[in-house]
Design a protein around this motif. Structure first.
Motif, PDB file in Angstrom:
ATOM      1  N   HIS A 191       0.787  -1.361  -0.112  1.00 52.66           N
ATOM      2  CA  HIS A 191       0.033  -0.228   0.104  1.00 52.66           C
ATOM      3  C   HIS A 191       0.840   1.533  -0.147  1.00 52.66           C
ATOM      4  CE1 HIS A 191      -2.191  -3.259   2.239  1.00 52.66           C
ATOM      5  NE2 HIS A 191      -3.133  -2.803   1.689  1.00 52.66           N
TER       6      HIS A 191
ATOM      7  N   TYR B 159       0.613   3.723   2.029  1.00 51.91           N
ATOM      8  CA  TYR B 159       0.881   4.277   3.039  1.00 51.91           C
ATOM      9  C   TYR B 159       1.807   3.414   4.098  1.00 51.91           C
ATOM     10  CZ  TYR B 159      -2.460   0.244   4.714  1.00 51.91           C
ATOM     11  OH  TYR B 159      -2.997  -1.122   4.765  1.00 51.91           O
TER      12      TYR B 159
ATOM     13  N   ALA C 195     -10.694  -5.005   1.397  1.00 57.03           N
ATOM     14  CA  ALA C 195     -11.544  -4.872   2.609  1.00 57.03           C
ATOM     15  C   ALA C 195     -11.893  -3.374   2.323  1.00 57.03           C
ATOM     16  CB  ALA C 195     -10.911  -5.183   3.713  1.00 57.03           C
ATOM     17  N   ALA C 196     -13.275  -2.832   2.500  1.00 57.62           N
ATOM     18  CA  ALA C 196     -13.497  -1.351   2.239  1.00 57.62           C
ATOM     19  C   ALA C 196     -14.656  -0.908   3.162  1.00 57.62           C
ATOM     20  CB  ALA C 196     -13.765  -1.239   0.605  1.00 57.62           C
ATOM     21  N   GLY C 197     -14.450   0.361   3.313  1.00 59.78           N
ATOM     22  CA  GLY C 197     -15.693   0.993   3.899  1.00 59.78           C
ATOM     23  C   GLY C 197     -16.926   1.139   3.210  1.00 59.78           C
TER      24      GLY C 197
ATOM     25  N   PHE D 261      -8.274   6.716   8.595  1.00 59.11           N
ATOM     26  CA  PHE D 261      -9.655   6.559   7.988  1.00 59.11           C
ATOM     27  C   PHE D 261     -10.177   7.900   7.703  1.00 59.11           C
ATOM     28  CE2 PHE D 261      -9.179   2.418  10.294  1.00 59.11           C
ATOM     29  CZ  PHE D 261      -9.282   1.609   9.036  1.00 59.11           C
ATOM     30  N   GLU D 262     -11.287   7.746   6.959  1.00 62.32           N
ATOM     31  CA  GLU D 262     -11.864   9.337   6.551  1.00 62.32           C
ATOM     32  C   GLU D 262     -12.718   9.989   7.674  1.00 62.32           C
ATOM     33  OE1 GLU D 262     -12.565   6.067   5.126  1.00 62.32           O
ATOM     34  OE2 GLU D 262     -10.848   6.620   3.870  1.00 62.32           O
TER      35      GLU D 262
ATOM     36  N   GLY E  98     -11.322   2.421   0.076  1.00 56.52           N
ATOM     37  CA  GLY E  98     -10.322   1.871   0.978  1.00 56.52           C
ATOM     38  C   GLY E  98      -8.995   2.298   0.458  1.00 56.52           C
TER      39      GLY E  98
ATOM     40  N   THR F 246     -16.275  -3.989   4.904  1.00 57.27           N
ATOM     41  CA  THR F 246     -15.851  -4.635   6.472  1.00 57.27           C
ATOM     42  C   THR F 246     -16.222  -3.720   7.395  1.00 57.27           C
ATOM     43  OG1 THR F 246     -13.726  -3.391   6.148  1.00 57.27           O
ATOM     44  CG2 THR F 246     -13.887  -5.814   5.546  1.00 57.27           C
ATOM     45  N   ASN F 247     -16.913  -2.421   6.921  1.00 60.05           N
ATOM     46  CA  ASN F 247     -17.459  -1.518   8.023  1.00 60.05           C
ATOM     47  C   ASN F 247     -18.015  -0.445   7.256  1.00 60.05           C
ATOM     48  OD1 ASN F 247     -14.654  -0.910   6.968  1.00 60.05           O
ATOM     49  ND2 ASN F 247     -15.134   1.044   7.659  1.00 60.05           N
TER      50      ASN F 247
ATOM     51  N   HIS G 111      -9.307  -1.203  12.254  1.00 62.75           N
ATOM     52  CA  HIS G 111      -8.515  -2.179  11.743  1.00 62.75           C
ATOM     53  C   HIS G 111      -9.010  -3.662  12.106  1.00 62.75           C
ATOM     54  CE1 HIS G 111      -6.071  -4.024   8.578  1.00 62.75           C
ATOM     55  NE2 HIS G 111      -5.009  -4.472   9.384  1.00 62.75           N
TER      56      HIS G 111
HETATM   57  O1  GMP Z   1      -8.377  -1.481   7.924  1.00 68.11           O
HETATM   58  C1  GMP Z   1      -7.597  -0.806   6.996  1.00 68.11           C
HETATM   59  C2  GMP Z   1      -7.291  -1.361   5.631  1.00 68.11           C
HETATM   60  O2  GMP Z   1      -8.391  -2.063   5.153  1.00 68.11           O
HETATM   61  C3  GMP Z   1      -6.722  -0.688   4.822  1.00 68.11           C
HETATM   62  O3  GMP Z   1      -5.816  -1.668   3.924  1.00 68.11           O
HETATM   63  C4  GMP Z   1      -7.881  -0.251   3.764  1.00 68.11           C
HETATM   64  O4  GMP Z   1      -7.463  -0.356   2.317  1.00 68.11           O
HETATM   65  C5  GMP Z   1      -9.039  -1.147   4.215  1.00 68.11           C
HETATM   66  N1  GMP Z   1     -10.238  -0.381   4.744  1.00 68.11           N
HETATM   67  C6  GMP Z   1     -11.141  -1.087   5.271  1.00 68.11           C
HETATM   68  N2  GMP Z   1     -12.182  -0.125   5.745  1.00 68.11           N
HETATM   69  C7  GMP Z   1     -11.717   1.019   5.054  1.00 68.11           C
HETATM   70  C8  GMP Z   1     -12.406   2.199   5.324  1.00 68.11           C
HETATM   71  O5  GMP Z   1     -13.513   2.399   5.856  1.00 68.11           O
HETATM   72  N3  GMP Z   1     -11.795   3.313   4.845  1.00 68.11           N
HETATM   73  C9  GMP Z   1     -10.407   3.052   4.125  1.00 68.11           C
HETATM   74  N4  GMP Z   1      -9.941   4.062   3.692  1.00 68.11           N
HETATM   75  N5  GMP Z   1     -10.099   1.942   4.051  1.00 68.11           N
HETATM   76  C10 GMP Z   1     -10.430   0.893   4.518  1.00 68.11           C
END
Ligand code: GMP
Length: 287
Positions: A88, A90, A118-120, A202-203, A220, A244-245, A259
């Motif tokens: 990534h 980051y 995994a994504a929000g 996170f955002e 994500g 995931t959230n 996380h």
């Molecule tokens: O938990 C963080 C990891 O999961 C990162 O590698 C993100 O790519 C992904 N991720 C899971 N949920 C989110 C979210 O709500 N926002 C963002 N930016 N990344 C997320």
């Protein structure tokens, strides 16, 4: 000193040739496992496993939930390679390191790349645990010039100005929908737009509502860079996000992105994702 803008063709070749010399597998399909989804690799039979640290030039995984292993194997007789752990922005990697494995896959002969993450969830209809087929993306770092194809273009991989309007293969999405229906997963199957940000924070609430208004369904910190490089070198791409959230959009909400929740949702949906991806792979015909 002049800044390095990427790997040379020869550097990619060294890695690909090393892998070809160290395994008899000749994969046509690559799978990239998202955060908490590394278990997908376990569906492969006759495995040959390499730690990233043993492969020449390969970057290392630094994130919890990303094992850092390249797994070769077969699924229903089809030869595959699976990244258990991705890179990534980051983590501090330049973007061309993040996408390094994609060109290695191409040099190994891979035709189709399956990306998972995994994504929000930004879309109000989405629930935690939903699986979103990616139909398109928003490349936010790209708007600021952080695109993996920045730098000299090597025509051996692809065009200077590759098209992205058909990035996510529509036939594979159709196939995935059929597979999901057969498995009884339609209820939690969605299709939408994935937006990538640099992370690692996170955002904010304002950022979430902005992204939603811009047309993003999920957010994500990965995948898009890999997809751009895969399309550039002519691979077919299929992508899915595990929601995931839920992105927090309300100033009165008590919930906070973390996380642990991301990894936990991954564990809960792992077996269904494995089933869906194995059935999908079963249905993929060589180019
Ligand atoms: O938990 C963080 C990891 O999961 C990162 O590698 C993100 O790519 C992904 N991720 C899971 N949920 C989110 C979210 O709500 N926002 C963002 N930016 N990344 C997320």
């Amino acid at each position: 000193p002049e800044q390095k803008l990427g790997y040379t063709y020869e550097e990619y070749k060294v890695t690909a040739d090393w892998l070809l010399a160290n395994t008899e597998h000749r994969p046509l399909i690559a799978i990239i496992c998202g955060s908490g989804l590394g278990g997908l690799a376990e569906i492969l039979k006759d495995q040959k496993v390499f730690s990233y640290s043993d492969i020449p030039n390969f970057p290392q995984s630094t994130v919890h939930g990303h094992a850092g292993r390249l797994v070769f194997g077969t699924l229903k007789g089809k030869s595959c390679v699976c990244m258990q752990g991705r890179f990534h922005l980051y983590e501090g990697y330049p973007i061309w390191k993040v996408t390094f494995p994609i060109r290695i896959f191409r040099l190994l002969g891979v035709e189709t790349t399956i990306v998972t993450n995994a994504a929000g969830g930004l879309n109000e209809d989405y629930k935690v645990g939903d699986i979103m087929l990616i139909k398109d993306h928003l490349n936010m770092p790209g708007f600021a010039g952080n695109n993996p194809l920045v730098g000299p273009n090597d025509e051996r991989f692809g065009l200077r100005f590759p098209c992205m309007s058909d990035a996510y293969d529509s036939d594979l999405r159709k196939l995935a929908k059929t597979v999901a229906r057969d498995l009884g997963y339609s209820e939690f199957l969605k299709e939408g737009v994935y937006c990538v940000l640099g992370g690692p924070s996170f955002e904010t609430i304002a950022e979430c509502s902005m992204l939603k208004r811009l047309g993003a369904d999920a957010v994500g910190m990965s995948t898009v860079h890999e997809v751009i490089v895969a399309r550039h070198c002519g691979m077919r791409v299929f992508g899915l996000s595990l929601i995931t959230n839920k992105a927090v959009m309300d100033y009165n909400s008590e919930s906070k992105a973390n996380h642990e929740e991301v990894l936990q949702t991954g564990r809960e949906r792992a077996s269904q994702l494995e089933k869906m991806i194995s059935r999908l792979i079963e249905g993929i015909e060589p180019n």
